[in-house]
Write a protein that holds these residues in place. Structure first.
Motif, PDB file in Angstrom:
ATOM      1  N   ASN A  62      -4.386  17.198   3.076  1.00  0.00           N
ATOM      2  CA  ASN A  62      -3.589  16.069   4.761  1.00  0.00           C
ATOM      3  C   ASN A  62      -4.026  14.561   4.022  1.00  0.00           C
ATOM      4  O   ASN A  62      -3.807  14.260   5.267  1.00  0.00           O
ATOM      5  N   TRP A  63      -4.087  14.666   3.246  1.00  0.00           N
ATOM      6  CA  TRP A  63      -4.540  13.489   2.469  1.00  0.00           C
ATOM      7  C   TRP A  63      -3.971  12.944   1.776  1.00  0.00           C
ATOM      8  O   TRP A  63      -3.002  12.971   1.012  1.00  0.00           O
ATOM      9  N   PRO A  64      -2.250  11.478   2.251  1.00  0.00           N
ATOM     10  CA  PRO A  64      -1.819  11.262   1.771  1.00  0.00           C
ATOM     11  C   PRO A  64      -2.187  10.567   0.121  1.00  0.00           C
ATOM     12  O   PRO A  64      -3.238   9.238   0.901  1.00  0.00           O
ATOM     13  N   THR A  65      -2.339  10.772  -0.631  1.00  0.00           N
ATOM     14  CA  THR A  65      -2.447  10.516  -2.251  1.00  0.00           C
ATOM     15  C   THR A  65      -1.628   9.832  -3.126  1.00  0.00           C
ATOM     16  O   THR A  65      -0.904  10.681  -3.386  1.00  0.00           O
ATOM     17  N   GLU A  66      -2.517   9.125  -3.925  1.00  0.00           N
ATOM     18  CA  GLU A  66      -0.960   8.660  -4.772  1.00  0.00           C
ATOM     19  C   GLU A  66      -1.493   8.899  -6.482  1.00  0.00           C
ATOM     20  O   GLU A  66      -2.071   9.342  -6.319  1.00  0.00           O
ATOM     21  N   THR A  67      -0.209   9.390  -6.706  1.00  0.00           N
ATOM     22  CA  THR A  67       0.276  10.146  -7.374  1.00  0.00           C
ATOM     23  C   THR A  67       0.659   9.548  -8.723  1.00  0.00           C
ATOM     24  O   THR A  67       1.952   8.929  -8.262  1.00  0.00           O
ATOM     25  N   PHE A  68       0.691   9.593 -10.597  1.00  0.00           N
ATOM     26  CA  PHE A  68       1.881   9.645 -10.701  1.00  0.00           C
ATOM     27  C   PHE A  68       2.565  11.195 -11.085  1.00  0.00           C
ATOM     28  O   PHE A  68       1.305  11.677 -12.032  1.00  0.00           O
ATOM     29  N   GLY A  94     -11.392   4.806  -7.560  1.00  0.00           N
ATOM     30  CA  GLY A  94     -10.000   5.887  -7.494  1.00  0.00           C
ATOM     31  C   GLY A  94      -8.616   5.691  -7.315  1.00  0.00           C
ATOM     32  O   GLY A  94      -8.415   6.169  -7.156  1.00  0.00           O
ATOM     33  N   CYS A  95      -8.838   4.531  -8.192  1.00  0.00           N
ATOM     34  CA  CYS A  95      -6.855   4.280  -8.119  1.00  0.00           C
ATOM     35  C   CYS A  95      -6.146   4.253  -9.003  1.00  0.00           C
ATOM     36  O   CYS A  95      -6.761   3.344 -10.235  1.00  0.00           O
ATOM     37  N   GLY A 123      -7.861   8.834   0.341  1.00  0.00           N
ATOM     38  CA  GLY A 123      -8.926   7.054   1.053  1.00  0.00           C
ATOM     39  C   GLY A 123      -8.545   6.264  -0.012  1.00  0.00           C
ATOM     40  O   GLY A 123      -9.214   5.041   0.505  1.00  0.00           O
ATOM     41  N   HIS A 124      -8.200   6.679  -1.267  1.00  0.00           N
ATOM     42  CA  HIS A 124      -8.761   5.215  -2.102  1.00  0.00           C
ATOM     43  C   HIS A 124      -6.907   4.589  -2.193  1.00  0.00           C
ATOM     44  O   HIS A 124      -6.296   5.415  -2.792  1.00  0.00           O
ATOM     45  N   GLY A 125      -6.760   3.547  -2.012  1.00  0.00           N
ATOM     46  CA  GLY A 125      -5.433   2.767  -2.227  1.00  0.00           C
ATOM     47  C   GLY A 125      -5.156   1.425  -1.270  1.00  0.00           C
ATOM     48  O   GLY A 125      -6.680   0.866  -0.355  1.00  0.00           O
ATOM     49  N   ILE A 126      -4.759   0.715  -1.352  1.00  0.00           N
ATOM     50  CA  ILE A 126      -4.771  -0.585  -0.498  1.00  0.00           C
ATOM     51  C   ILE A 126      -3.533  -0.670   0.717  1.00  0.00           C
ATOM     52  O   ILE A 126      -4.077  -0.806   2.135  1.00  0.00           O
ATOM     53  N   LYS A 291      -4.067  -7.540  -9.155  1.00  0.00           N
ATOM     54  CA  LYS A 291      -3.471  -7.322  -8.165  1.00  0.00           C
ATOM     55  C   LYS A 291      -4.285  -6.459  -7.522  1.00  0.00           C
ATOM     56  O   LYS A 291      -3.939  -6.131  -6.255  1.00  0.00           O
ATOM     57  N   LEU A 292      -4.223  -5.187  -7.889  1.00  0.00           N
ATOM     58  CA  LEU A 292      -4.634  -4.141  -7.557  1.00  0.00           C
ATOM     59  C   LEU A 292      -6.222  -4.635  -7.083  1.00  0.00           C
ATOM     60  O   LEU A 292      -6.572  -3.793  -6.026  1.00  0.00           O
ATOM     61  N   ALA A 293      -7.122  -4.815  -7.643  1.00  0.00           N
ATOM     62  CA  ALA A 293      -8.608  -5.371  -7.521  1.00  0.00           C
ATOM     63  C   ALA A 293      -8.814  -6.152  -6.439  1.00  0.00           C
ATOM     64  O   ALA A 293      -9.478  -5.942  -4.826  1.00  0.00           O
ATOM     65  N   VAL A 294      -7.383  -7.116  -6.641  1.00  0.00           N
ATOM     66  CA  VAL A 294      -7.527  -8.085  -5.214  1.00  0.00           C
ATOM     67  C   VAL A 294      -7.169  -7.517  -3.523  1.00  0.00           C
ATOM     68  O   VAL A 294      -7.839  -7.909  -2.704  1.00  0.00           O
ATOM     69  N   GLY A 295      -5.928  -6.497  -3.590  1.00  0.00           N
ATOM     70  CA  GLY A 295      -5.811  -5.662  -2.678  1.00  0.00           C
ATOM     71  C   GLY A 295      -6.551  -5.017  -2.507  1.00  0.00           C
ATOM     72  O   GLY A 295      -6.572  -4.913  -0.848  1.00  0.00           O
ATOM     73  N   ILE A 296      -7.607  -4.410  -2.900  1.00  0.00           N
ATOM     74  CA  ILE A 296      -8.756  -2.937  -2.211  1.00  0.00           C
ATOM     75  C   ILE A 296      -9.673  -4.040  -1.694  1.00  0.00           C
ATOM     76  O   ILE A 296     -10.917  -3.393  -1.277  1.00  0.00           O
ATOM     77  N   ALA A 297     -10.001  -5.591  -3.061  1.00  0.00           N
ATOM     78  CA  ALA A 297     -11.384  -6.436  -1.977  1.00  0.00           C
ATOM     79  C   ALA A 297     -10.868  -6.846  -0.092  1.00  0.00           C
ATOM     80  O   ALA A 297     -11.446  -6.791  -0.367  1.00  0.00           O
TER      81      ALA A 297
END
Length: 411
Positions: A62-68, A94-95, A123-126, A291-297
């Motif tokens: 039930n948690w939206p999760t980024e996958t590849f 965890g990204c 729970g880990h993402g921008i 870019k990812l680091a700035v987004g989560i920060a």
């Protein structure tokens, strides 16, 4: 199953020698037929045997999760059925976005017959849709059995919860592979095997602990595993002093740490994006990673998720190595671990001495191995010059297995 369009398609990318820009697809679009056809029409014939990367959002517990997913496709734009699937579990924060190029390069180098799957933590993402766990903190457990509108915050905020999250994801991967196998057999594709694919787990930092626990809790998945590669494995909480003392103080002052982190994230979110990028440039030289680091920060919700999990890791992960787990896993498949310089207080080099003593005593099998590369750092993934070195370590570890009975006899 991505062919059924159950997840929101985020982007499709070909990352071969001729880089093609990401193409967005609307929710529910059939990537296998639409996305692949688009790319096949634009790629030179000589490039058609490079794999493709698809990033998407899946619902896991039930948690939206980024996958590849990374797959090879045939001339009819259908996914090839792999004999081996690389399964990637990142470290905290965890990204997955930091690691896709690394895993893609491995599948591209290994060639046809290999595929990969990976995910971010719950729970880990921008995106606030993913990171805003707090809105579910006081959510009541539903009285009905469906639980469609219920999200258990123990999943993103605890080590055990994140392990359950990875197990649920693996169940989805297993279903996906079985459906693909049946589909390919029904199409009478000669190259399709009648057996399930074998798994190679690749993890980073605390991801190694999660893979280790997953393997013990799910022996059926372990039985299909032919190799585990742990990069800078955080499988025990035993840092050198004074770092260990500092970590213990932080772990026992969780509410204070989280409060400060959330305030700092809010301040950063008010800064111009260019200023945040400039501040982060020294720590994260890679532009994509930065870019990812700035987004989560700049994501206030993420600050709590990171520290709820990270501080529990310090309290929860045992001080001593779990030799029984290493012994049980090592009897089924080899384990290759990479330790680095730093200093690295999550996987310090002296842990190798303890592993050597365990192996000398016969407490862990000779299939458990480790390598030391002092020129690398724990956060290697944001340093472009380090990623190829780690990729080569993984490639060589896989080739060693390919040269033994592990791969040939179990496919």
């Amino acid at each position: 199953n991505m062919d059924q369009g159950n997840e929101k398609q985020r982007s499709v990318r070909h990352l071969g020698p001729n880089l093609t820009n990401a193409l967005p697809f609307s929710s529910g679009s059939n990537v296998a037929s639409e996305g692949r056809a688009v790319f096949e029409n634009h790629l030179p014939r000589s490039n058609r045997k490079h794999p493709f990367l698809i990033e998407q959002e899946q619902n896991v517990l039930n948690w939206p999760t980024e996958t590849f997913s990374i797959d090879y496709y045939d001339k009819q734009n259908q996914r090839e059925y792999p004999h081996t699937v690389l399964l990637f579990v990142p470290g905290n924060p965890g990204c997955m976005g930091w690691y896709t190029d690394l895993i893609f390069s491995l599948v591209d180098r290994l060639g046809l017959g290999f595929a990969a799957r990976g995910l971010s933590y719950a729970g880990h993402g921008i995106n606030s849709k993913i990171a805003n766990v707090e809105r579910w903190e006081h959510n009541e457990i539903p009285s009905d059995s469906s639980g469609e509108n219920y999200r258990d915050v123990r999943i993103p905020w605890s080590v055990d919860g994140q392990i359950k999250h990875k197990i649920a994801w693996m169940d989805q991967v297993e279903v996906e592979m079985e459906l693909l196998r049946r589909k390919r057999l029904a199409s009478k594709t000669k190259s399709t095997s009648s057996t399930s694919p074998r798994y190679i787990f690749i993890s980073h930092s605390i991801g190694a602990h999660m893979v280790q626990r997953l393997s013990i809790l799910r022996p059926d998945i372990l039985e299909k595993t032919i190799l585990q590669i742990h990069l800078m494995p955080y499988i025990r909480t035993d840092a050198p002093q004074p770092q260990q003392g500092q970590l213990s103080v932080a772990a026992n002052a969780q509410s204070v740490v989280i409060s400060i982190a959330k305030k700092m994230a809010r301040i950063k979110s008010c800064l111009p994006l260019a200023a945040s990028d400039f501040i982060m440039k020294g720590a994260v030289p890679d532009e994509k990673g930065r870019k990812l680091a700035v987004g989560i920060a700049r994501q206030p919700h993420f600050a709590r998720n990171f520290f709820e999990l990270g501080l529990e890791e310090i309290r929860d992960v045992p001080e001593l190595p779990d030799d029984s787990a290493l012994r049980l896993i090592g009897k089924i498949c080899p384990i290759e671990m990479l330790y680095v310089g730093g200093p690295d207080h999550w996987a310090p080099p002296f842990h190798m001495d303890d592993l050597q003593q365990l192996r000398d005593r016969g407490s862990i099998p000779k299939s458990v191995n480790w390598t030391y590369m002092p020129e690398l750092l724990h956060g290697f993934v944001v340093f472009p010059e380090m990623v190829p070195v780690v990729a080569d370590f993984c490639f060589q570890a896989i080739c060693k297995v390919k040269g033994t009975t592990y791969l040939t006899s179990r496919l």
